[in-house]
Design a protein around this motif. Structure first.
Motif, PDB file in Angstrom:
ATOM      1  N   UNK A   1      41.781  56.617  35.073  1.00 11.83           N
ATOM      2  CA  UNK A   1      41.155  57.533  36.025  1.00 11.83           C
ATOM      3  C   UNK A   1      41.210  58.965  35.515  1.00 11.83           C
ATOM      4  N   UNK A   2      42.317  59.314  34.878  1.00 11.95           N
ATOM      5  CA  UNK A   2      42.455  60.657  34.307  1.00 11.95           C
ATOM      6  C   UNK A   2      41.409  60.881  33.222  1.00 11.95           C
ATOM      7  N   UNK A   3      41.168  59.839  32.419  1.00 13.71           N
ATOM      8  CA  UNK A   3      40.127  59.918  31.390  1.00 13.71           C
ATOM      9  C   UNK A   3      38.761  60.159  32.029  1.00 13.71           C
ATOM     10  N   UNK A   4      38.476  59.415  33.101  1.00  6.23           N
ATOM     11  CA  UNK A   4      37.178  59.532  33.771  1.00  6.23           C
ATOM     12  C   UNK A   4      36.980  60.940  34.324  1.00  6.23           C
TER      13      UNK A   4
ATOM     14  N   UNK B   1      45.670  39.241  39.945  1.00 13.07           N
ATOM     15  CA  UNK B   1      45.227  39.165  38.549  1.00 13.07           C
ATOM     16  C   UNK B   1      43.734  39.474  38.516  1.00 13.07           C
ATOM     17  N   UNK B   2      43.342  40.468  37.716  1.00 13.57           N
ATOM     18  CA  UNK B   2      41.930  40.822  37.556  1.00 13.57           C
ATOM     19  C   UNK B   2      41.523  40.524  36.123  1.00 13.57           C
ATOM     20  N   UNK B   3      40.600  39.566  35.950  1.00 13.11           N
ATOM     21  CA  UNK B   3      40.093  39.250  34.615  1.00 13.11           C
ATOM     22  C   UNK B   3      38.801  40.020  34.375  1.00 13.11           C
ATOM     23  N   UNK B   4      38.821  40.882  33.384  1.00  7.55           N
ATOM     24  CA  UNK B   4      37.703  41.799  33.135  1.00  7.55           C
ATOM     25  C   UNK B   4      36.567  41.136  32.380  1.00  7.55           C
ATOM     26  N   UNK B   5      36.904  40.322  31.392  1.00  9.44           N
ATOM     27  CA  UNK B   5      35.861  39.672  30.593  1.00  9.44           C
ATOM     28  C   UNK B   5      36.362  38.343  30.054  1.00  9.44           C
ATOM     29  N   UNK B   6      35.439  37.558  29.519  1.00  9.09           N
ATOM     30  CA  UNK B   6      35.788  36.236  29.011  1.00  9.09           C
ATOM     31  C   UNK B   6      36.799  36.346  27.874  1.00  9.09           C
TER      32      UNK B   6
ATOM     33  N   UNK C   1      44.874  45.910  32.801  1.00  9.90           N
ATOM     34  CA  UNK C   1      46.283  46.277  32.774  1.00  9.90           C
ATOM     35  C   UNK C   1      46.602  47.364  33.785  1.00  9.90           C
ATOM     36  N   UNK C   2      47.872  47.599  33.975  1.00 10.40           N
ATOM     37  CA  UNK C   2      48.333  48.572  34.970  1.00 10.40           C
ATOM     38  C   UNK C   2      47.810  49.973  34.704  1.00 10.40           C
ATOM     39  N   UNK C   3      47.681  50.347  33.429  1.00  6.16           N
ATOM     40  CA  UNK C   3      47.284  51.712  33.098  1.00  6.16           C
ATOM     41  C   UNK C   3      45.781  51.865  32.858  1.00  6.16           C
ATOM     42  N   UNK C   4      45.008  50.824  33.112  1.00  4.37           N
ATOM     43  CA  UNK C   4      43.557  50.952  33.066  1.00  4.37           C
ATOM     44  C   UNK C   4      43.074  51.552  34.376  1.00  4.37           C
ATOM     45  N   UNK C   5      41.839  52.039  34.410  1.00  3.81           N
ATOM     46  CA  UNK C   5      41.300  52.611  35.653  1.00  3.81           C
ATOM     47  C   UNK C   5      41.225  51.552  36.750  1.00  3.81           C
TER      48      UNK C   5
ATOM     49  N   UNK D   1      51.959  43.262  33.000  1.00  2.00           N
ATOM     50  CA  UNK D   1      53.008  44.249  32.733  1.00  2.00           C
ATOM     51  C   UNK D   1      52.429  45.498  32.050  1.00  2.00           C
ATOM     52  N   UNK D   2      52.906  46.681  32.421  1.00  2.00           N
ATOM     53  CA  UNK D   2      52.394  47.938  31.841  1.00  2.00           C
ATOM     54  C   UNK D   2      52.468  47.982  30.317  1.00  2.00           C
ATOM     55  N   UNK D   3      53.487  47.353  29.750  1.00  2.00           N
ATOM     56  CA  UNK D   3      53.689  47.412  28.301  1.00  2.00           C
ATOM     57  C   UNK D   3      52.579  46.725  27.506  1.00  2.00           C
ATOM     58  N   UNK D   4      51.753  45.906  28.177  1.00  2.00           N
ATOM     59  CA  UNK D   4      50.700  45.166  27.481  1.00  2.00           C
ATOM     60  C   UNK D   4      49.456  46.016  27.212  1.00  2.00           C
ATOM     61  N   UNK D   5      49.397  47.209  27.803  1.00  2.00           N
ATOM     62  CA  UNK D   5      48.263  48.093  27.540  1.00  2.00           C
ATOM     63  C   UNK D   5      47.193  48.034  28.612  1.00  2.00           C
ATOM     64  N   UNK D   6      46.121  48.839  28.453  1.00  2.00           N
ATOM     65  CA  UNK D   6      45.099  48.956  29.496  1.00  2.00           C
ATOM     66  C   UNK D   6      44.279  47.690  29.716  1.00  2.00           C
TER      67      UNK D   6
END
Length: 292
Positions: A131-134, A178-183, A189-193, A208-213
Motif C-alpha cells: 500500500x505504501x508503494x501504491x 488464504x488468498x491465492x493470487x495466481x495459478x 503474503x502479509x506484506x503485499x498490498x 508467514x511474513x518471512x515468505x515475502x509479498x
C-alpha cells in the motif's frame, strides 16, 4: 542611445526569464530502480504497460495522454480502444517505439526496460507491491503529470478502505484466510498490498511474513495451516479440491470458498485507484462465506 540601452537590457532580461521558465518546466522523477529520469516537460504521449499504472494515470484525470497500453490494461473502458503493445513482462518493443512516446511506464521486472532505454526511449519503472508503494507511485505520477492533488486522491482511497473495515462484524477477526493470487500456488503474503488489506479488514493471513509479498507456497503448507476461508479467482479455481490433502481443509469442507470473477480479480490484484472497491469485494466474501 539611452533608450536603445534600456531596450537591450529588457530583451536580455526577457531571454533570461524565458530560459528560467524552460528550466523550471523540466521534470525529474526517481523511479523504483533508483534511476532518475529527466524530461524537458510533462509528457504528452505516454505508453503504460502495467494495468495499475494505467488506472492511476486515468484516476489522475490524464487518460488522454495515453497512446498505448499492454494487453491487460482494460480499465477504464476508454483504454480498451488504445493500441496494445503486448504484455507487461515481455512487451512489443517495436510497437512501443512506433508510438513515439515521451515516456513509457512499466514494471521494474519487465524485460523491456533496458532495450527501450538503449533505443533512447525514456522509461519510468515502478512496481507497487504494498500500500505504501501504491501511495508513493500515485505521488510520483502526480508529479510527472503535474497533477497537484494526487495525495488528496490517495487519501480518499485510503478513507474508503477504512470505512469498509469499520463495517465488518467482530467475528471476522478470528478468521484465518488464504488468498491465492495466481495459478501455481502464488499467494498474497502479509506484506503485499492484498495481505495488508486483509490485516486492515481484521482477518489473519495464514502466509508467514518471512515468505515475502507474493510467495509460491507448497500445497502441503496450506493443508497444515488449515484456513477457515479461501479466496481465489475464477481463472485459478479449477482443480483446487484435487490437490493432495485439500479436501480436508476446513474452508473447503465447510464450503467457505470465495471465487472472484475475472473482473473482480482485476480489481483485487491491482494496487491503485480501485483499492477501496477491492476492500468491498473482500469484505463481502468475509461476511457471506467466513462469518457464521
Amino acid at each position: 542611445m539611452k533608450y536603445l540601452g534600456a531596450w537591450r537590457w529588457l530583451c536580455a532580461a526577457g531571454l533570461l526569464a524565458s530560459a528560467g521558465a524552460l528550466h523550471a518546466a523540466e521534470i525529474s522523477i526517481t523511479d523504483d530502480r533508483g534511476v532518475t529520469v529527466s524530461l524537458p516537460q510533462s509528457p504528452q504521449r505516454i505508453v503504460s504497460v502495467l494495468p495499475s499504472l494505467t488506472e492511476t494515470v486515468c484516476e489522475l484525470g490524464q487518460c488522454h495522454r495515453l497512446v498505448g497500453v499492454d494487453r491487460y490494461s482494460n480499465y477504464p473502458a476508454m483504454v480498451r480502444k488504445l493500441p496494445q503493445v503486448g504484455g507487461g513482462i515481455d512487451p512489443n518493443i517495436e510497437a512501443i517505439v512506433a508510438l513515439k512516446p515521451d515516456v513509457v511506464l512499466m514494471a521494474t521486472s519487465s524485460r523491456g526496460v533496458q532495450r527501450l532505454e538503449s533505443l533512447g526511449v525514456k522509461v519510468l519503472a515502478m512496481e507497487p507491491r504494498s500500500s505504501t508503494d501504491a501511495q508513493r507511485v500515485m505521488g510520483k505520477l502526480g508529479q510527472l503529470l503535474e497533477v497537484p492533488d494526487a495525495q488528496r486522491i490517495w487519501r480518499a482511497i485510503d478513507a474508503g478502505v477504512s470505512a469498509v473495515a469499520q463495517s465488518l462484524p467482530p467475528g471476522a477477526r478470528s478468521l484465518r484466510v488464504y488468498y491465492e493470487v495466481s495459478s501455481g500456488g502464488y499467494a498474497a503474503g502479509t506484506h503485499s498490498f492484498i495481505g495488508e488489506m486483509m490485516t486492515r479488514l481484521g482477518v489473519q493471513n495464514i502466509v508467514e511474513p518471512s515468505l515475502g509479498p507474493f510467495p509460491r507456497v507448497n500445497p502441503e503448507y496450506v493443508v497444515r495451516a488449515n484456513p477457515d476461508l479461501i479466496m481465489v479467482g475464477s481463472r485459478n479455481v479449477q482443480g483446487l479440491e484435487l490437490r493432495p490433502g485439500w479436501r480436508g481443509i476446513r474452508a473447503l469442507r465447510e464450503q467457505r470458498l470465495c471465487v472472484f470473477t475475472a473482473d473482480e480479480s482485476d480489481v483485487l490484484v491491482r494496487p491503485g485507484p480501485r483499492m477501496a472497491e477491492a476492500a468491498r469485494l473482500m469484505a463481502r466474501c468475509i461476511t457471506e462465506k467466513g462469518v457464521r
